[in-house]
Scaffold this active site. Structure first.
Site, mmCIF file in Angstrom:
data_model
loop_
_atom_site.group_PDB
_atom_site.id
_atom_site.type_symbol
_atom_site.label_atom_id
_atom_site.label_comp_id
_atom_site.label_asym_id
_atom_site.label_seq_id
_atom_site.Cartn_x
_atom_site.Cartn_y
_atom_site.Cartn_z
ATOM 1 N N GLU A 1 78.976 42.531 47.267
ATOM 2 C CA GLU A 1 78.242 43.326 46.297
ATOM 3 C C GLU A 1 78.108 44.759 46.800
ATOM 4 O O GLU A 1 77.191 45.088 47.540
ATOM 5 C CB GLU A 1 76.865 42.674 46.108
ATOM 6 N N TRP B 1 68.233 37.564 36.980
ATOM 7 C CA TRP B 1 67.335 38.321 36.088
ATOM 8 C C TRP B 1 66.608 39.445 36.827
ATOM 9 O O TRP B 1 65.933 40.265 36.205
ATOM 10 C CB TRP B 1 66.309 37.375 35.467
ATOM 11 N N LYS B 2 66.671 39.460 38.151
ATOM 12 C CA LYS B 2 65.922 40.455 38.943
ATOM 13 C C LYS B 2 64.447 40.442 38.505
ATOM 14 O O LYS B 2 63.955 39.389 38.116
ATOM 15 C CB LYS B 2 66.568 41.838 38.808
ATOM 16 N N HIS C 1 69.873 40.241 49.072
ATOM 17 C CA HIS C 1 70.421 41.100 48.009
ATOM 18 C C HIS C 1 70.296 42.559 48.453
ATOM 19 O O HIS C 1 69.319 42.925 49.116
ATOM 20 C CB HIS C 1 69.655 40.854 46.704
HETATM 21 P P1 PGA Z 1 74.309 44.081 37.871
HETATM 22 O O1 PGA Z 1 73.643 43.411 39.159
HETATM 23 O O2 PGA Z 1 75.175 43.036 37.215
HETATM 24 O O3 PGA Z 1 73.159 44.513 37.020
HETATM 25 O O4 PGA Z 1 75.157 45.212 38.339
HETATM 26 C C1 PGA Z 1 74.434 42.706 40.061
HETATM 27 C C2 PGA Z 1 73.646 42.118 41.199
HETATM 28 O O5 PGA Z 1 72.531 41.632 41.032
HETATM 29 O O6 PGA Z 1 74.162 42.118 42.303
#
Ligand code: PGA
Length: 243
Positions: A153, A13-14, A96
């Site tokens: 990522e 969810w950030k 991250h």
């Molecule tokens: P996203 O984020 O799906 O919004 O691109 C991916 C992530 O948190 O690494």
């Protein structure tokens, strides 16, 4: 002996959602009464403040947090330590690309966080990128690598919806497979997954591939109907794998 295939769907969810917004998401997802296939682990990583609520509302759901202190308990104002959350979560995202970029987390700090997580029984989900992944992996000792999940990522693949870096287009499947194979060789990790603009419309492309252990959608996990669609798609893939 044939080893069972385990796939991972990890929502991030950030820095999003008030208590009220979290409640709305929960209500929508609960209505679906989703069952999770045996070959699938569904993990949600909300902000710390929503962990307890999600644990109460979805007792079977695996939870993760999005960061952890590099220190143990003590005089570190503002920090949340691994020991504080270990009863609430089983996983923690560490390193991250957004933390490495906006909060200047070095490989050394990330390694300290991984150790704190492991010492407290949490499984780290360590994020690495295309250009620096070897240094990022080498910063961890062999034991830490083996007991972590790694996420490939590439920052430019992160969805644009939530930040200025990404283009919102996932990395090409060929590149993801090649990178994941290299990371797997180097780490012998529990699992190696992909993150970057994953959504219901493309989740099958990555999750269905035998070389990819899972996916981590960020912005797509914020939207309840989209999350439901991704869980249903992941369940279908896990069920095909086990039949
Ligand atoms: P996203 O984020 O799906 O919004 O691109 C991916 C992530 O948190 O690494």
């Amino acid at each position: 002996m044939v080893l069972a295939v385990m796939k991972y769907l990890i929502g991030n969810w950030k820095a999003n959602k008030t208590e009220e917004e979290a409640q709305t998401w929960i209500k929508q997802v609960k209505r679906e009464n989703l069952r999770i296939e045996e070959g699938l682990k569904v993990i949600l990583c909300p902000p710390f403040i929503h962990l307890n609520l999600l644990r109460q509302e979805f007792p079977g759901l695996l939870l993760g947090c999005q960061d952890i202190s590099p220190y143990a308990d003590g005089a570190y104002t503002g920090e949340i330590t691994a020991r504080m959350v270990r009863g609430l979560t089983q996983y923690v995202i560490v390193g991250h690309s957004e933390r490495r970029r906006y909060f200047h987390e070095s490989a050394v700090v990330v390694a300290q966080k991984v150790l704190q997580a492991l010492d407290n029984g949490l499984t780290p989900i360590v994020s690495v990128d295309r250009d620096n992944w070897r240094q990022q992996v080498i910063a961890l000792d062999e034991e830490a690598r083996k007991n972590s999940i790694f996420m490939y990522e590439p920052p430019e693949a992160i969805s644009q919806q939530l930040g200025p870096i990404g283009k919102g287009t996932p990395a090409p499947l060929k590149e993801v497979k090649r990178m994941i194979a290299s990371i797997r060789d180097e780490t012998q990790a529990i699992a190696v997954i992909y993150g970057g603009s994953v959504k219901a419309a493309n989740i099958g492309r990555f999750l269905d591939d035998p070389g990819i252990d899972g996916v981590l959608p960020g912005s797509a996990s914020l939207n309840a109907p989209e999350w439901i669609r991704m869980v249903i798609a992941a369940n279908r893939i896990a069920s095909n794998n086990s039949s």
